[in-house]
Design an enzyme around this catalytic site. Structure first.
Site, PDB file in Angstrom:
ATOM      1  N   LYS A   1       0.830  -1.210   0.000  1.00 23.68           N
ATOM      2  CA  LYS A   1       0.000   0.000   0.000  1.00 23.68           C
ATOM      3  C   LYS A   1       0.860   1.255   0.000  1.00 23.68           C
ATOM      4  O   LYS A   1       0.613   2.206   0.720  1.00 23.68           O
ATOM      5  CB  LYS A   1      -0.946  -0.023   1.195  1.00 23.68           C
ATOM      6  CG  LYS A   1      -1.921  -1.176   1.101  1.00 23.68           C
ATOM      7  CD  LYS A   1      -2.835  -1.217   2.271  1.00 23.68           C
ATOM      8  CE  LYS A   1      -3.746  -2.426   2.125  1.00 23.68           C
ATOM      9  NZ  LYS A   1      -4.400  -2.758   3.350  1.00 23.68           N
TER      10      LYS A   1
ATOM     11  N   ILE B   1       2.648   7.073   0.408  1.00 25.81           N
ATOM     12  CA  ILE B   1       1.540   6.213   0.822  1.00 25.81           C
ATOM     13  C   ILE B   1       0.375   6.336  -0.158  1.00 25.81           C
ATOM     14  O   ILE B   1       0.158   7.380  -0.762  1.00 25.81           O
ATOM     15  CB  ILE B   1       1.098   6.483   2.277  1.00 25.81           C
ATOM     16  CG1 ILE B   1       0.448   7.845   2.431  1.00 25.81           C
ATOM     17  CG2 ILE B   1       2.251   6.330   3.237  1.00 25.81           C
ATOM     18  CD1 ILE B   1      -0.237   8.011   3.770  1.00 25.81           C
ATOM     19  N   CYS B   2      -0.338   5.245  -0.308  1.00 24.59           N
ATOM     20  CA  CYS B   2      -1.469   5.182  -1.228  1.00 24.59           C
ATOM     21  C   CYS B   2      -2.702   5.777  -0.556  1.00 24.59           C
ATOM     22  O   CYS B   2      -3.221   5.223   0.402  1.00 24.59           O
ATOM     23  CB  CYS B   2      -1.721   3.729  -1.634  1.00 24.59           C
ATOM     24  SG  CYS B   2      -3.143   3.543  -2.706  1.00 24.59           S
ATOM     25  N   LEU B   3      -3.148   6.908  -1.058  1.00 23.24           N
ATOM     26  CA  LEU B   3      -4.342   7.564  -0.533  1.00 23.24           C
ATOM     27  C   LEU B   3      -5.455   7.605  -1.576  1.00 23.24           C
ATOM     28  O   LEU B   3      -6.509   8.174  -1.338  1.00 23.24           O
ATOM     29  CB  LEU B   3      -4.014   8.993  -0.094  1.00 23.24           C
ATOM     30  CG  LEU B   3      -3.033   9.143   1.062  1.00 23.24           C
ATOM     31  CD1 LEU B   3      -2.674  10.609   1.257  1.00 23.24           C
ATOM     32  CD2 LEU B   3      -3.619   8.573   2.329  1.00 23.24           C
TER      33      LEU B   3
END
Length: 101
Positions: A42, A49-51
């Site tokens: 992720k 970071i994957c948002l």
């Protein structure tokens, strides 16, 4: 800057980098934890970071009222709350020496 979270009475602290895209505030800031790069799926290259799935729609509905504090509270904090326990249980991260609670 720094971000931190507690898990099982231990503190986990990480260096934070953030980047304001050219389209800010229409586009949320990019948040990165470089020392976790490659330790979770992720996350994008460089520790970003994957948002996309959870936070980006919320951001777009509240533009331009949202700011960096919202990205930290509604993007980074939930990510840390989910990912750090998972990374600890998989043995991918450990508490750093001298960071006891």
């Amino acid at each position: 800057g720094k971000v931190w979270t507690f898990h099982e009475h231990k503190k986990y602290e990480f260096d934070l980098e953030f980047d304001l895209p050219v389209a800010y505030p229409s586009t949320p800031p990019e948040l990165a934890l470089p020392e976790l790069d490659g330790k979770t799926e992720k996350m994008y290259r460089g520790g970003k970071i994957c948002l996309d799935v959870h936070f980006a729609p919320l951001w777009s509905k509240n533009t331009p009222r949202f700011g960096i504090a919202h990205a930290m509270a509604l993007g980074m904090a939930p990510w840390l709350a989910v990912e750090i326990p998972s990374l600890v249980s998989l043995g991918r991260i450990k508490e750093k020496e001298g960071e006891g609670s």
